[in-house]
Design a protein around this motif. Structure first.
Motif, PDB file in Angstrom:
ATOM      1  N   VAL A  46      10.052   5.231  -9.937  1.00  0.00           N
ATOM      2  CA  VAL A  46       8.595   5.346  -9.817  1.00  0.00           C
ATOM      3  C   VAL A  46       8.022   5.499 -11.214  1.00  0.00           C
ATOM      4  O   VAL A  46       8.505   6.312 -12.007  1.00  0.00           O
ATOM      5  CB  VAL A  46       8.191   6.557  -8.943  1.00  0.00           C
ATOM      6  CG1 VAL A  46       6.682   6.797  -9.007  1.00  0.00           C
ATOM      7  CG2 VAL A  46       8.624   6.367  -7.501  1.00  0.00           C
ATOM      8  N   PRO A 106       6.827   1.225  -7.776  1.00  0.00           N
ATOM      9  CA  PRO A 106       5.532   1.828  -7.437  1.00  0.00           C
ATOM     10  C   PRO A 106       4.997   2.632  -8.626  1.00  0.00           C
ATOM     11  O   PRO A 106       5.782   3.189  -9.406  1.00  0.00           O
ATOM     12  CB  PRO A 106       5.852   2.753  -6.264  1.00  0.00           C
ATOM     13  CG  PRO A 106       7.171   2.316  -5.747  1.00  0.00           C
ATOM     14  CD  PRO A 106       7.899   1.682  -6.876  1.00  0.00           C
ATOM     15  N   ASN A 140      -0.022   2.921  -6.437  1.00  0.00           N
ATOM     16  CA  ASN A 140      -0.015   1.464  -6.303  1.00  0.00           C
ATOM     17  C   ASN A 140       1.417   1.063  -5.962  1.00  0.00           C
ATOM     18  O   ASN A 140       2.304   1.138  -6.808  1.00  0.00           O
ATOM     19  CB  ASN A 140      -0.473   0.842  -7.635  1.00  0.00           C
ATOM     20  CG  ASN A 140      -0.538  -0.661  -7.575  1.00  0.00           C
ATOM     21  OD1 ASN A 140      -0.066  -1.277  -6.633  1.00  0.00           O
ATOM     22  ND2 ASN A 140      -1.110  -1.257  -8.600  1.00  0.00           N
ATOM     23  N   ALA A 141       1.648   0.682  -4.703  1.00  0.00           N
ATOM     24  CA  ALA A 141       2.983   0.296  -4.247  1.00  0.00           C
ATOM     25  C   ALA A 141       2.906  -1.092  -3.643  1.00  0.00           C
ATOM     26  O   ALA A 141       2.606  -1.253  -2.457  1.00  0.00           O
ATOM     27  CB  ALA A 141       3.506   1.306  -3.237  1.00  0.00           C
ATOM     28  N   LEU A 192       5.118   6.013  -1.810  1.00  0.00           N
ATOM     29  CA  LEU A 192       6.100   5.729  -2.871  1.00  0.00           C
ATOM     30  C   LEU A 192       7.442   5.284  -2.274  1.00  0.00           C
ATOM     31  O   LEU A 192       8.154   4.485  -2.881  1.00  0.00           O
ATOM     32  CB  LEU A 192       6.308   6.972  -3.751  1.00  0.00           C
ATOM     33  CG  LEU A 192       5.140   7.370  -4.652  1.00  0.00           C
ATOM     34  CD1 LEU A 192       5.454   8.680  -5.368  1.00  0.00           C
ATOM     35  CD2 LEU A 192       4.819   6.275  -5.671  1.00  0.00           C
ATOM     36  N   GLN A 195       8.191   1.174  -0.419  1.00  0.00           N
ATOM     37  CA  GLN A 195       8.426  -0.133  -1.040  1.00  0.00           C
ATOM     38  C   GLN A 195       9.905  -0.447  -1.117  1.00  0.00           C
ATOM     39  O   GLN A 195      10.716   0.403  -1.383  1.00  0.00           O
ATOM     40  CB  GLN A 195       7.830  -0.174  -2.447  1.00  0.00           C
ATOM     41  CG  GLN A 195       7.655  -1.577  -2.940  1.00  0.00           C
ATOM     42  CD  GLN A 195       6.897  -1.606  -4.273  1.00  0.00           C
ATOM     43  OE1 GLN A 195       6.404  -0.608  -4.740  1.00  0.00           O
ATOM     44  NE2 GLN A 195       6.836  -2.768  -4.871  1.00  0.00           N
TER      45      GLN A 195
END
Length: 195
Positions: A46, A106, A140-141, A192, A195
């Motif tokens: 991440v 992500p 933002n994933a 998170l 994805q």
């Protein structure tokens, strides 16, 4: 004799007035995540970034006789590295691996949106302060997005004007509370890990 007594009174009065003037305070808070977090990830990378979204490093004034000189401030270069370290630690507690440049990973952006310090304006002595902090999260994933706002505040009364150490602790506590609330938001971990 009267002249000497009068001079003594003037000296005491001027010392009392000087005592009411507060000098500026430059705080270096130490925010900490204050609770355990349930791991939801499985080591996925991440990207974590903490930014300062405040319009100014000044939190407000400590009040007193000369409030315009009694400003409280926290510089971004003092607090952002500590917030970044805490955010990365929290991401690890959630079961992810913080990574600066993992393609397609992500992204979690945390913005320090507000940090404020307010004292009553009417009074020579600082007897109370309201301290508040607000963070904004942006996840933002892939095609999925999530944003949230997390605030914490504290109203503290004092017997005497708080020194720099006291104010540093109070601001640290409020930042810690708000940051902990952000990471306790289940939507962040869920997104998170999706994805």
């Amino acid at each position: 004799m009267l002249q000497r007594l009068l001079f003594g009174l003037i000296t005491v009065t001027s010392l009392t007035l000087v005592g009411c003037a507060n000098s500026p305070q430059q705080l270096t808070p130490e925010p900490k995540i204050t609770t355990q977090l349930a791991p939801v990830g499985h080591g996925q990378p991440v990207s974590v970034r903490v930014v300062d979204g405040r319009p100014s490093p000044t939190l407000g004034s400590r009040g007193g006789l000369y409030p315009e000189t009694a400003l409280v401030s926290v510089n971004a270069q003092d607090v952002l590295p500590k917030l970044q370290a805490q955010a990365e630690a929290a991401v690890r507690l959630l079961g992810f691996t913080p990574s600066a440049n993992a393609p397609g990973a992500p992204q979690l952006t945390i913005t320090l949106a507000e940090l404020k310090y307010q004292s009553p304006k009417d009074g020579l002595y600082v007897t109370e302060a309201s301290i508040g902090a607000t963070f904004k999260s942006d996840v933002n994933a892939g095609t999925r997005r999530y944003s949230g706002r997390y605030g914490a505040s504290l109203n503290q009364r004092f017997g005497m004007s708080p020194n720099q150490e006291t104010n540093t602790k109070l601001v640290s506590d409020v930042l810690s509370d708000a940051l902990t609330r952000l990471f306790k938001d289940p939507s962040i971990g869920s997104l998170l890990s999706s994805q």
